[in-house]
Design a protein around this motif. Structure first.
Motif, PDB file in Angstrom:
ATOM      1  N   ASN A   1       9.358  16.394  -5.209  1.00 43.51           N
ATOM      2  CA  ASN A   1       9.098  17.093  -4.035  1.00 43.51           C
ATOM      3  C   ASN A   1      10.455  17.114  -3.284  1.00 43.51           C
ATOM      4  O   ASN A   1      11.031  18.113  -2.862  1.00 43.51           O
ATOM      5  CB  ASN A   1       8.308  16.173  -3.117  1.00 43.51           C
ATOM      6  N   LEU A   2      11.131  15.973  -3.319  1.00 40.89           N
ATOM      7  CA  LEU A   2      12.446  15.902  -2.767  1.00 40.89           C
ATOM      8  C   LEU A   2      13.508  16.619  -3.489  1.00 40.89           C
ATOM      9  O   LEU A   2      14.393  17.272  -2.876  1.00 40.89           O
ATOM     10  CB  LEU A   2      12.869  14.455  -2.697  1.00 40.89           C
ATOM     11  N   ASP A   3      13.527  16.931  -4.920  1.00 40.68           N
ATOM     12  CA  ASP A   3      14.338  17.823  -5.797  1.00 40.68           C
ATOM     13  C   ASP A   3      14.033  19.236  -5.153  1.00 40.68           C
ATOM     14  O   ASP A   3      14.936  20.025  -4.906  1.00 40.68           O
ATOM     15  CB  ASP A   3      13.855  17.630  -7.161  1.00 40.68           C
ATOM     16  N   ARG A   4      12.815  19.730  -4.821  1.00 40.08           N
ATOM     17  CA  ARG A   4      12.538  20.864  -4.433  1.00 40.08           C
ATOM     18  C   ARG A   4      12.822  21.155  -3.067  1.00 40.08           C
ATOM     19  O   ARG A   4      13.269  22.127  -2.722  1.00 40.08           O
ATOM     20  CB  ARG A   4      11.075  21.206  -4.675  1.00 40.08           C
TER      21      ARG A   4
ATOM     22  N   ARG B   1       0.929  -1.234   0.162  1.00 41.76           N
ATOM     23  CA  ARG B   1      -0.046   0.098   0.048  1.00 41.76           C
ATOM     24  C   ARG B   1       0.773   1.056   0.109  1.00 41.76           C
ATOM     25  O   ARG B   1       0.302   2.447  -0.045  1.00 41.76           O
ATOM     26  CB  ARG B   1      -0.917   0.089   1.361  1.00 41.76           C
ATOM     27  N   GLU B   2       2.147   1.067  -0.285  1.00 46.03           N
ATOM     28  CA  GLU B   2       2.906   2.457  -0.005  1.00 46.03           C
ATOM     29  C   GLU B   2       3.687   2.614  -1.147  1.00 46.03           C
ATOM     30  O   GLU B   2       4.061   1.980  -2.152  1.00 46.03           O
ATOM     31  CB  GLU B   2       3.951   2.101   1.155  1.00 46.03           C
ATOM     32  N   CYS B   3       4.029   4.057  -1.114  1.00 42.89           N
ATOM     33  CA  CYS B   3       5.173   4.817  -2.147  1.00 42.89           C
ATOM     34  C   CYS B   3       6.078   5.121  -1.308  1.00 42.89           C
ATOM     35  O   CYS B   3       5.859   5.916  -0.453  1.00 42.89           O
ATOM     36  CB  CYS B   3       4.458   5.717  -2.848  1.00 42.89           C
ATOM     37  N   ALA B   4       7.468   4.613  -1.178  1.00 44.28           N
ATOM     38  CA  ALA B   4       8.547   5.019  -0.447  1.00 44.28           C
ATOM     39  C   ALA B   4       9.930   5.378  -1.442  1.00 44.28           C
ATOM     40  O   ALA B   4       9.828   4.878  -2.355  1.00 44.28           O
ATOM     41  CB  ALA B   4       8.720   4.116   0.308  1.00 44.28           C
ATOM     42  N   THR B   5      10.395   6.243  -0.881  1.00 40.92           N
ATOM     43  CA  THR B   5      11.719   6.794  -1.548  1.00 40.92           C
ATOM     44  C   THR B   5      12.516   7.448  -0.483  1.00 40.92           C
ATOM     45  O   THR B   5      12.241   7.694   0.557  1.00 40.92           O
ATOM     46  CB  THR B   5      11.480   7.561  -2.788  1.00 40.92           C
TER      47      THR B   5
ATOM     48  N   PRO C   1       4.300  19.103  -6.504  1.00 38.83           N
ATOM     49  CA  PRO C   1       5.350  18.684  -7.677  1.00 38.83           C
ATOM     50  C   PRO C   1       5.780  19.911  -8.449  1.00 38.83           C
ATOM     51  O   PRO C   1       5.340  20.889  -8.295  1.00 38.83           O
ATOM     52  CB  PRO C   1       4.191  17.825  -8.507  1.00 38.83           C
ATOM     53  N   ASN C   2       6.659  19.580  -9.392  1.00 44.76           N
ATOM     54  CA  ASN C   2       6.936  20.725 -10.088  1.00 44.76           C
ATOM     55  C   ASN C   2       5.849  21.592 -10.652  1.00 44.76           C
ATOM     56  O   ASN C   2       4.982  20.955 -11.409  1.00 44.76           O
ATOM     57  CB  ASN C   2       8.001  20.113 -11.473  1.00 44.76           C
TER      58      ASN C   2
ATOM     59  N   PHE D   1       1.486   8.610 -10.934  1.00 42.94           N
ATOM     60  CA  PHE D   1       1.630  10.509 -10.646  1.00 42.94           C
ATOM     61  C   PHE D   1       2.514  10.338  -9.532  1.00 42.94           C
ATOM     62  O   PHE D   1       3.202  11.326  -9.579  1.00 42.94           O
ATOM     63  CB  PHE D   1       0.239  11.211 -10.463  1.00 42.94           C
ATOM     64  N   VAL D   2       2.158   9.661  -8.429  1.00 45.52           N
ATOM     65  CA  VAL D   2       2.737  10.053  -7.061  1.00 45.52           C
ATOM     66  C   VAL D   2       4.276   9.669  -6.978  1.00 45.52           C
ATOM     67  O   VAL D   2       4.973  10.590  -6.373  1.00 45.52           O
ATOM     68  CB  VAL D   2       2.006   9.136  -5.769  1.00 45.52           C
ATOM     69  N   LEU D   3       4.825   8.826  -7.410  1.00 43.73           N
ATOM     70  CA  LEU D   3       5.965   8.235  -7.512  1.00 43.73           C
ATOM     71  C   LEU D   3       7.010   9.361  -8.167  1.00 43.73           C
ATOM     72  O   LEU D   3       7.753   9.950  -7.614  1.00 43.73           O
ATOM     73  CB  LEU D   3       6.386   6.946  -8.150  1.00 43.73           C
ATOM     74  N   PRO D   4       6.612   9.747  -9.397  1.00 46.80           N
ATOM     75  CA  PRO D   4       7.570  10.915 -10.082  1.00 46.80           C
ATOM     76  C   PRO D   4       7.415  12.239  -9.231  1.00 46.80           C
ATOM     77  O   PRO D   4       8.097  13.014  -8.983  1.00 46.80           O
ATOM     78  CB  PRO D   4       7.234  11.213 -11.403  1.00 46.80           C
ATOM     79  N   ALA D   5       6.215  12.375  -8.694  1.00 49.77           N
ATOM     80  CA  ALA D   5       5.805  13.614  -7.823  1.00 49.77           C
ATOM     81  C   ALA D   5       6.572  13.815  -6.703  1.00 49.77           C
ATOM     82  O   ALA D   5       7.056  14.808  -6.479  1.00 49.77           O
ATOM     83  CB  ALA D   5       4.197  13.772  -7.493  1.00 49.77           C
TER      84      ALA D   5
END
Length: 154
Positions: A138-141, A11-15, A42-43, A130-134
């Motif tokens: 977020n982390l880039d920003r 159920r998760e998206c993690a990075t 996101p950007n 959508f969420v994984l690249p977003a």
């Protein structure tokens, strides 16, 4: 046979991201509404904060403004806050999740963990593209915004 996988992995998206700054400086980029508004989302998105109560069970209401002019109202609660962990609950009937941001000293930098846990594996599957690249955006920003945080504290 034991497993090291998280019980919520389905159920998760993690990075994670290593940021060249101490944890307290990264934490300040999260805890300060002025900094947070500059990197959250996101950007191409910007934010307007209506309410920001950075404390356990404090409310955070804001609007994300999309690059196409669409507004996305958001309502979150800060469930837990420590110098190395912030747990946010995103309140929504159709897009509810918990986001855990962890800050771990790694060398002279900070390993930022970013874990979203959704209510179902089906919902995670529907939005992952959508969420994984977003999340990476977020982390880039965040990485860029940390450079704007006054350090060390006066």
């Amino acid at each position: 046979m034991s497993s090291t996988a998280s019980p919520t992995a389905h159920r998760e998206c993690a990075t994670s991201r290593l940021i060249d700054a101490p944890p307290a400086r990264v934490f300040r980029a999260i805890a300060s509404p002025e900094h947070l508004a500059r990197w959250w989302g996101p950007n191409g998105f910007s934010s307007t904060f209506e309410l920001f109560e950075f404390r356990p069970d404090g409310a955070w209401r804001f609007t994300l403004h999309g690059p196409d002019g669409t507004d996305y109202p958001n309502h979150n609660l800060f469930r837990e806050i420590t110098p190395d962990r912030v747990l946010i609950e995103h309140l929504s009937d159709d897009h509810h999740f918990f986001l855990t941001i962890t800050l771990t000293l790694e060398g002279t930098g900070t390993r930022v963990g970013w874990q979203q846990v959704f209510d179902s594996a089906e919902h995670r599957k529907q939005i992952a593209t959508f969420v994984l690249p977003a999340n990476e955006e977020n982390l880039d920003r965040l990485t860029a915004e940390v450079r704007n945080v006054d350090w060390p504290m006066a």
